[in-house]
Design a protein around this motif. Structure first.
Motif, PDB file in Angstrom:
ATOM      1  N   GLN A   1       0.983  -1.063   0.018  1.00 48.40           N
ATOM      2  CA  GLN A   1       0.073  -0.090  -0.015  1.00 48.40           C
ATOM      3  C   GLN A   1       0.767   1.303  -0.064  1.00 48.40           C
ATOM      4  OE1 GLN A   1      -3.403  -0.309  -0.354  1.00 48.40           O
ATOM      5  NE2 GLN A   1      -2.864  -2.364  -0.426  1.00 48.40           N
ATOM      6  N   SER A   2       2.253   1.032   0.381  1.00 42.73           N
ATOM      7  CA  SER A   2       3.207   2.204   0.503  1.00 42.73           C
ATOM      8  C   SER A   2       4.395   1.902   0.300  1.00 42.73           C
ATOM      9  CB  SER A   2       3.185   2.923   1.772  1.00 42.73           C
ATOM     10  OG  SER A   2       3.414   1.966   2.682  1.00 42.73           O
ATOM     11  N   LEU A   3       5.381   2.775  -0.155  1.00 43.92           N
ATOM     12  CA  LEU A   3       6.739   2.418  -0.127  1.00 43.92           C
ATOM     13  C   LEU A   3       7.579   1.905   0.840  1.00 43.92           C
ATOM     14  CD1 LEU A   3       7.853   5.131  -2.631  1.00 43.92           C
ATOM     15  CD2 LEU A   3       7.447   2.930  -3.351  1.00 43.92           C
ATOM     16  N   ASN A   4       8.708   1.275   0.683  1.00 41.89           N
ATOM     17  CA  ASN A   4       9.548   0.810   2.167  1.00 41.89           C
ATOM     18  C   ASN A   4       8.835  -0.120   2.939  1.00 41.89           C
ATOM     19  OD1 ASN A   4      11.601   2.470   0.845  1.00 41.89           O
ATOM     20  ND2 ASN A   4      10.407   4.247   2.053  1.00 41.89           N
ATOM     21  N   ASP A   5       7.752  -1.053   2.391  1.00 44.42           N
ATOM     22  CA  ASP A   5       7.266  -1.930   3.284  1.00 44.42           C
ATOM     23  C   ASP A   5       7.366  -3.467   3.020  1.00 44.42           C
ATOM     24  OD1 ASP A   5       5.409  -2.017   5.585  1.00 44.42           O
ATOM     25  OD2 ASP A   5       3.584  -2.483   4.090  1.00 44.42           O
ATOM     26  N   LEU A   6       8.395  -3.331   1.914  1.00 40.65           N
ATOM     27  CA  LEU A   6       8.330  -4.889   1.347  1.00 40.65           C
ATOM     28  C   LEU A   6       9.847  -5.412   1.146  1.00 40.65           C
ATOM     29  CD1 LEU A   6       6.926  -7.703   0.315  1.00 40.65           C
ATOM     30  CD2 LEU A   6       7.132  -6.578  -1.963  1.00 40.65           C
ATOM     31  N   TYR A   7      10.393  -6.086   2.196  1.00 40.27           N
ATOM     32  CA  TYR A   7      11.695  -6.590   1.774  1.00 40.27           C
ATOM     33  C   TYR A   7      11.881  -8.197   2.104  1.00 40.27           C
ATOM     34  CZ  TYR A   7      12.534  -1.913   3.822  1.00 40.27           C
ATOM     35  OH  TYR A   7      12.453  -0.450   4.153  1.00 40.27           O
TER      36      TYR A   7
ATOM     37  N   SER B   1      19.758 -11.135  -0.822  1.00 43.03           N
ATOM     38  CA  SER B   1      19.362 -10.916   0.413  1.00 43.03           C
ATOM     39  C   SER B   1      18.828  -9.472   0.685  1.00 43.03           C
ATOM     40  CB  SER B   1      20.832 -10.837   1.193  1.00 43.03           C
ATOM     41  OG  SER B   1      20.581 -10.421   2.753  1.00 43.03           O
ATOM     42  N   GLY B   2      17.630  -9.359   1.261  1.00 45.52           N
ATOM     43  CA  GLY B   2      16.733  -8.521   1.377  1.00 45.52           C
ATOM     44  C   GLY B   2      16.459  -7.680   0.226  1.00 45.52           C
ATOM     45  N   LEU B   3      15.808  -8.243  -0.710  1.00 41.85           N
ATOM     46  CA  LEU B   3      15.467  -7.464  -1.855  1.00 41.85           C
ATOM     47  C   LEU B   3      14.387  -6.480  -1.543  1.00 41.85           C
ATOM     48  CD1 LEU B   3      15.201  -7.054  -4.979  1.00 41.85           C
ATOM     49  CD2 LEU B   3      13.830  -9.085  -5.205  1.00 41.85           C
ATOM     50  N   ASP B   4      14.841  -5.077  -2.032  1.00 45.12           N
ATOM     51  CA  ASP B   4      13.981  -3.987  -1.524  1.00 45.12           C
ATOM     52  C   ASP B   4      13.666  -3.193  -2.950  1.00 45.12           C
ATOM     53  OD1 ASP B   4      12.942  -1.624  -0.658  1.00 45.12           O
ATOM     54  OD2 ASP B   4      14.759  -0.688   0.244  1.00 45.12           O
ATOM     55  N   LEU B   5      12.417  -3.462  -3.260  1.00 43.45           N
ATOM     56  CA  LEU B   5      11.966  -3.012  -4.567  1.00 43.45           C
ATOM     57  C   LEU B   5      11.343  -1.781  -4.607  1.00 43.45           C
ATOM     58  CD1 LEU B   5       9.485  -5.966  -5.687  1.00 43.45           C
ATOM     59  CD2 LEU B   5      11.780  -5.625  -6.559  1.00 43.45           C
ATOM     60  N   SER B   6      11.362  -1.091  -3.322  1.00 40.70           N
ATOM     61  CA  SER B   6      11.006   0.376  -3.235  1.00 40.70           C
ATOM     62  C   SER B   6      12.364   1.142  -3.725  1.00 40.70           C
ATOM     63  CB  SER B   6      10.611   0.618  -1.902  1.00 40.70           C
ATOM     64  OG  SER B   6       9.376  -0.117  -1.638  1.00 40.70           O
TER      65      SER B   6
ATOM     66  N   ASP C   1      12.622  -7.926  12.137  1.00 38.00           N
ATOM     67  CA  ASP C   1      11.349  -7.084  12.228  1.00 38.00           C
ATOM     68  C   ASP C   1      11.240  -5.675  11.162  1.00 38.00           C
ATOM     69  OD1 ASP C   1      10.297  -9.146  13.774  1.00 38.00           O
ATOM     70  OD2 ASP C   1      11.261  -8.075  15.475  1.00 38.00           O
ATOM     71  N   SER C   2      12.080  -5.893  10.289  1.00 36.32           N
ATOM     72  CA  SER C   2      12.432  -4.692   9.276  1.00 36.32           C
ATOM     73  C   SER C   2      11.114  -4.097   8.513  1.00 36.32           C
ATOM     74  CB  SER C   2      13.634  -4.764   8.409  1.00 36.32           C
ATOM     75  OG  SER C   2      13.462  -6.012   7.551  1.00 36.32           O
ATOM     76  N   SER C   3      10.290  -5.213   8.278  1.00 35.48           N
ATOM     77  CA  SER C   3       9.201  -4.910   7.377  1.00 35.48           C
ATOM     78  C   SER C   3       8.212  -6.080   7.694  1.00 35.48           C
ATOM     79  CB  SER C   3       9.532  -5.315   5.874  1.00 35.48           C
ATOM     80  OG  SER C   3      10.001  -6.467   5.739  1.00 35.48           O
ATOM     81  N   LYS C   4       6.916  -6.002   7.273  1.00 34.21           N
ATOM     82  CA  LYS C   4       5.723  -7.059   7.388  1.00 34.21           C
ATOM     83  C   LYS C   4       6.333  -8.315   6.517  1.00 34.21           C
ATOM     84  CE  LYS C   4       1.968  -3.471   7.257  1.00 34.21           C
ATOM     85  NZ  LYS C   4       0.802  -3.156   6.650  1.00 34.21           N
ATOM     86  N   PRO C   5       6.183  -9.527   7.212  1.00 34.44           N
ATOM     87  CA  PRO C   5       6.709 -10.633   6.390  1.00 34.44           C
ATOM     88  C   PRO C   5       5.754 -11.140   5.323  1.00 34.44           C
ATOM     89  CG  PRO C   5       5.264 -10.994   8.597  1.00 34.44           C
ATOM     90  CD  PRO C   5       5.488  -9.584   8.440  1.00 34.44           C
ATOM     91  N   ASN C   6       6.339 -10.766   4.265  1.00 37.00           N
ATOM     92  CA  ASN C   6       5.857 -11.007   2.752  1.00 37.00           C
ATOM     93  C   ASN C   6       6.967 -11.245   1.978  1.00 37.00           C
ATOM     94  OD1 ASN C   6       3.841 -11.629   1.032  1.00 37.00           O
ATOM     95  ND2 ASN C   6       2.990  -9.946   1.071  1.00 37.00           N
ATOM     96  N   ALA C   7       6.500 -11.818   0.671  1.00 33.74           N
ATOM     97  CA  ALA C   7       7.236 -12.076  -0.489  1.00 33.74           C
ATOM     98  C   ALA C   7       6.581 -12.132  -1.642  1.00 33.74           C
ATOM     99  CB  ALA C   7       8.556 -13.118  -0.234  1.00 33.74           C
TER     100      ALA C   7
END
Length: 834
Positions: A302-308, A320-325, A360-366
Motif C-alpha cells: 500500500q506504500s513504499l518501503n514496506d516489502l523486503y 538478501s533483502g530485496l527492496d523493490l521500493s 522485524d524490518s518489514s511485514k513478513p511477505n514475499a
C-alpha cells in the motif's frame, strides 16, 4: 487534424499501458509446413503455405500430410493440423537481413496419418553452429502438441536449419518460425555470441496463460501453479495491466505488463509471525547450465518501503533483502534479475524460493511475478546431448563458453551464492542507481574470464563499473563469474573495521582477517596492501582462476570488493589454518602420520584437478605448506592462486614466463630455463611432502650450509639410507616403515632434476593413497611382507583400485636420482619470493 488526433490517441494509450511500439523484426519467416494455403492467426501473424516456402527448402522428399477433415484434435492453433515429413536429410535455408538475435520456434504434433507413424519418428535438428535436437523422439503424450523455442545469435548472412532422420526413421515438422529478436533481451552483451538458449520454462506467476496475442514478442507464458511446492503457501494476486509503469531503460519487450500485473505472495496462515518460503520446483537436464530470470513488481504493498524479502535458488541465498521500493522508487514498477547456473550446480531440478526477512524490518511477505529458465548450450554448441554439429564431444561442462576455460567436475558447490550487489536492509547500503539493478549475477560461470578487460584506466584499481545497465555494451564484474560483490562497508562490519585482533594471516598481498557476515557465515577476508609489490595482476589472477574452479580440495572464493581502490578477496574460512602451522613454529598438537597422509592426499587431489580438471589445465606456481589450508575436519584445500598460469597447450609444451615462486620450493628447471610446466608444481609438492615428513621449513638459514635446503639435505640422506634420521620425532613410534618408504619414494620422484622424469600429480596421488593403505593395513596387523613388492612402480596396472586411483591413467613413471639443488639455492639471492 483528424489524423493528428488519432496519433495522439495512440500515444496516450502507449503511455497509459506502459508499452512501446511493437517490435518490427528484420527477418520474419513464418512457415506452416505441409499446408496448401496461407494461414492468418488470431494474433495477426501470417504463416506462408508450404508451396510459398518451397524456395527455402532443399529436400528430396515431398511428403505432406494433414489431419482428415473432421478429425477430433485439441491443438491451440491450425499450425498443428498439417506437417511435412522427411525420410532423407533436408534443409531450410533462410537469408539473414540483419545479423543478431533470432528466435527459432519448431512446432510438433505427431497426429495420425497414412504416410508414417510420427510417434516413432527419430531425428536430429541442427543449424550451422548448434545442435537443437539430437535423436529426438516424441516421448510426450502423442495427443499433445509441442513447441521448442530457441534464441540464437546469428552472425552470418544465412542460416541453415537441417532435419536429419535416423536410419529407418523419419523427421517431421508442423511449423517453423525464424524471426529476429531484439538485442535488449540480453542487454546487447557478449553473452549473445557465446551461447545459444532454449526456453525450458516461461511462467506467468500468479496469472493465467499469456499467448502470443498479449505478448510483446509472440511468446507464450504458462501458469505456474503446477510447479508450486505446497501451493497452500502461495496466494495469487493481480491488478490491471494498465497500472504497470515501466522505468526508463527497461523495455516492455523483456516481458509484457500482463506478467508484472500478476504475482503470488505469502498466503495468510493465521500465525503471528509467518516464517516460510514460497517454492517452485522445475525439472531440468543436469548436463547443462541455465540462465534464470526472475521478474518482480510490487503490486501488493500500500506504500513504499514496506516489502523486503529474500530470494533463494537451489536452496542458496540469491538476493538478501530485496527492496523493490529502493530499486524502483515506486509501486507497480517492473524489475528483473538474472542468474547463471553452471551445470555443476544443477541436479535434476531447479528450485526457486522467495521468503520473508528474518527480522522485524518489514511485514513478513514475499512476491514473484514471472520466472524464465533458459537452457544454455554446452562446450560444443549443443542444446540436446553431448555431441556438437561437427561430432565433437562435450567435456561435461554444460553451459560453458566455448572460448573460455570453465570449471568442470565440481566436487562440492560454492558455499554462498549471492547475486551481484546483494542488498541488505540498512538504507545506507542499498544501491540508489537504477543501472545497478539488473545484471548477470554469475554464479560460478566465468562468462568473459578469457577476454574482458578489468580496467577502466591504467591508473585505476577498479575492476570495472558496476553500472551494467540494459543497453550498456561493456560488462565487467557482474559477468566475470566472480561470485558475490561485497560493498566496502559490508566488509568493514564483518571484520569490525578490519580490527588487528581479527588478523588470522599475513602474506605478500596483505593481511587476512576473520569476518562474520550478516547471515552468520564465517569468512576469510584478504585485504590488499597498497604498499605491497603484489597488486592488481595477482588480484585479477586470483579472481579469474578461482571463479572457474570448484573442487572439494580447493579453497572457494565467495566474492570480492574493488570499491574505493580497495582490492579485497573473500574466501571460505578454514578454521585450522595452514598446514605449516601444524608442522612447526606454532606449538600446536602434532599431526599423526595418518593425518599427514590424508592432508597430503587431499592437496594432491586438488592439484591433480587443477592440472587435468579444467579444459586447458592450471599451473598453481606457488605450492607450499602455507598455501595448503585445513578446515575444521582437517580436510586440506589448496589456496592462493595469485601466481597461477593456464597450462600450455599440446603444441606449446611449456609456458615461457618470468620466474616467480617461493624460496625452497622453486623448480630448478623452471628457474634455469624460465619454462613453466605442470611438473613445476610437482617439484614444489615434493618439498611439501618432505616438510610433512620432517616437520621443518623448506629453507632454514640457521642450520649448517649442507642442511639449509630441505630438499637437498633429505635427498642426500635418502641416498645413504639415513632419511629416518630427520623424520619428525613425533612420528617415530607410529610410522610404518613400508608406508614411510612409499611416501619417501613419491617425494624423491617429485624432486627429479628434470621435469620429464617427474610423475604426474595423478601418479603422485596414487602413491600417497597406497602409502595410506600400507599404514592402515599395518595398524590392523594385516601387512605381510610379500604384499609389498620391493620395487612396486607408480602407476602400474597392478595398482590397488581406490576411488581416486581408478580415475588415474595407468603408466610407468621413469625414476632417476635427484642431483640436488645446491647450485640453484646459491643463485636464489636475486629472486624475489612471494
Amino acid at each position: 487534424m483528424a489524423l493528428l488526433r488519432v496519433l495522439l490517441f495512440f500515444v496516450f494509450l502507449i503511455l497509459v499501458s506502459g508499452q512501446t511500439l511493437p517490435f518490427s523484426p528484420a527477418d520474419n519467416y513464418l512457415i506452416d509446413c505441409g499446408a496448401p494455403n496461407t494461414i492468418d492467426l488470431p494474433d495477426g501473424r501470417i504463416f506462408k503455405s508450404d508451396p510459398q516456402s518451397l524456395p527455402l527448402l532443399s529436400a528430396r522428399d515431398n511428403i505432406q500430410v494433414s489431419i482428415p477433415a473432421g478429425g477430433n484434435v485439441n491443438v491451440p492453433s491450425p499450425l498443428y493440423l498439417t506437417a511435412r515429413i522427411f525420410v532423407q536429410p533436408s534443409t531450410y535455408k533462410f537469408k539473414v537481413t540483419k545479423p543478431g538475435l533470432h528466435w527459432i520456434r519448431l512446432h510438433f504434433f505427431p497426429f495420425n496419418n497414412t504416410e508414417f507413424d510420427l510417434t516413432t519418428a527419430s531425428f536430429s535438428v541442427t543449424t550451422d553452429d548448434y545442435v537443437l535436437l539430437h535423436t529426438f523422439t516424441f516421448d510426450e503424450d502423442p495427443s499433445k502438441w509441442l513447441l521448442k523455442e530457441y534464441l540464437l545469435n546469428v552472425t552470418s548472412q544465412t542460416l541453415s536449419l537441417n532435419f536429419s532422420p535416423m536410419r529407418n526413421s523419419a523427421a517431421f515438422i508442423n511449423a517453423i518460425e525464424f524471426v529476429s529478436a531484439p538485442d535488449v533481451l540480453l542487454y546487447g552483451s557478449d553473452l549473445t555470441g557465446d551461447f545459444a538458449f532454449q526456453t525450458s520454462y516461461r511462467l506467468n506467476v500468479g496469472g493465467p496463460t499469456i499467448t502470443s496475442q498479449n505478448d510483446t514478442l509472440d511468446r507464450r507464458w504458462d501458469p505456474d501453479r503446477m510447479f508450486l511446492y505446497k501451493a497452500a503457501a502461495a496466494k495469487p494476486t493481480s491488478v490491471s495491466p494498465t497500472v504497470i509503469t515501466y522505468p526508463e531503460g527497461l523495455s516492455p519487450l523483456v516481458a509484457p505488463n500482463w506478467v508484472y500485473a500478476s504475482a503470488v505472495q505469502m498466503a495468510d496462515v493465521r500465525v503471528s509471525k509467518p516464517n516460510f518460503n514460497i517454492t517452485w520446483k522445475l525439472g531440468v537436464d543436469p548436463a547443462f547450465g541455465y540462465l534464470i530470470r526472475l521478474h518482480f513488481c510490487d503490486i501488493v504493498s500500500q506504500s513504499l518501503n514496506d516489502l523486503y524479502f529474500n530470494v533463494y535458488i537451489n536452496g542458496k541465498m540469491a538476493i538478501s533483502g530485496l527492496d523493490l521500493s529502493s530499486l524502483t522508487s515506486g509501486l507497480g514498477v517492473p524489475y528483473y534479475k538474472d542468474f547463471l547456473l553452471n551445470a555443476s550446480m544443477v541436479s535434476d531440478q531447479v528450485s526457486v524460493e522467495v521468503g520473508p526477512m528474518k527480522d522485524d524490518s518489514s511485514k513478513p511477505n514475499a512476491i514473484l511475478n514471472g520466472l524464465e529458465i533458459l537452457k544454455m548450450s554446452n562446450s560444443v554448441g549443443s542444446l540436446d546431448g553431448e555431441f556438437g554439429v561437427d561430432g565433437s564431444r562435450s567435456k561435461g561442462n554444460g553451459g560453458s563458453n566455448r572460448r573460455v576455460v570453465v570449471a568442470v567436475g565440481f566436487a562440492m558447490m560454492f558455499g554462498a551464492f549471492v547475486g551481484l550487489g546483494a542488498m541488505v536492509v540498512k538504507w545506507s547500503k542499498r544501491p540508489k542507481d537504477w543501472e545497478k539493478r539488473n545484471s548477470f549475477s554469475s554464479w560460478l560461470l566465468p562468462l568473459h574470464a578469457g577476454h574482458s578487460s578489468f580496467m577502466n584506466s591504467k591508473n585505476s584499481y577498479n575492476l570495472g563499473s558496476h553500472k551494467s545497465g540494459y543497453m550498456g555494451n561493456n560488462f565487467y564484474s557482474s559477468t566475470l563469474g566472480l561470485g558475490r560483490y561485497f560493498s566496502f562497508s559490508e566488509l568493514q562490519d564483518a571484520t569490525k573495521n578490519f580490527d588487528q585482533n581479527a588478523v588470522i594471516g599475513v602474506g605478500g598481498f596483505g593481511n587476512v582477517y576473520l569476518g562474520d557476515l550478516e547471515d552468520g557465515t564465517r569468512v576469510a577476508v584478504k585485504r590488499g596492501n597498497p604498499q605491497s609489490e603484489q597488486g592488481l595482476t595477482e588480484f585479477q589472477t586470483e579472481i579469474q582462476m578461482l571463479s572457474k574452479l570448484r573442487h572439494r580440495h580447493l579453497v572457494s572464493l565467495i566474492g570480492y570488493c574493488d570499491e574505493n581502490s580497495e582490492m579485497i578477496l573473500v574466501y571460505e574460512y578454514m578454521s585450522n589454518g595452514p598446514l605449516r602451522d601444524h608442522l612447526y613454529g606454532k606449538n600446536l598438537s602434532p599431526l599423526s602420520w595418518k593425518q599427514r597422509l590424508e592432508i597430503c592426499i587431499g592437496a594432491a587431489r586438488g592439484l591433480h584437478y587443477l592440472h587435468t580438471g579444467a579444459a586447458q589445465g592450471i599451473i598453481h606456481r606457488d605450492v607450499k605448506t602455507t598455501n595448503i589450508l585445513l578446515d575444521e575436519n582437517f580436510i586440506a584445500k589448496v589456496a592462493d592462486f595469485g601466481l597461477s598460469k593456464n597450462a600450455p597447450t599440446m603444441e606449446q609444451g611449456h609456458v615461457s614466463t618470468a620466474v616467480k615462486g617461493s624460496f625452497g620450493y622453486l623448480d630448478p628447471e623452471y628457474f634455469r630455463r624460465q619454462q613453466l610446466t605442470d611438473k613445476s608444481d610437482v617439484y614444489s609438492f615434493g618439498v611439501v611432502l618432505l616438510e610433512a615428513l620432517c616437520a621443518r621449513p623448506a629453507i632454514n638459514p640457521a642450520l649448517p650450509r649442507e642442511q639449509v635446503n630441505l630438499a637437498d639435505w633429505a635427498m642426500q640422506l635418502k641416498k645413504k639410507g639415513l632419511l629416518e634420521k630427520i623424520v619428525d620425532s613425533h612420528l617415530v613410534s607410529e610410522i610404518n616403515p613400508e608406508s614411510m618408504k612409499k611416501f619417501a619414494e613419491a617425494a624423491e620422484k617429485c624432486l627429479a632434476e628434470h621435469g620429464s622424469d617427474r610423475p604426474s600429480m595423478g601418479d603422485v596421488l596414487w602413491n600417497l593413497e597406497y602409502a595410506l593403505q600400507l599404514h592402515e593395513a599395518a595398524s590392523q596387523g594385516k601387512v605381510e611382507e610379500e604384499e609389498v613388492p620391493e620395487n612396486y612402480p607408480m602407476g602400474s596396472v597392478e595398482e590397488p583400485k581406490t576411488e581416486i586411483s581408478q580415475a588415474v591413467a595407468a603408466g610407468e613413471v621413469h625414476v632417476v636420482e635427484n642431483s640436488g639443488t645446491a647450485e640453484l639455492f646459491a643463485q636464489l639471492a636475486g629472486i624475489q619470493g612471494r
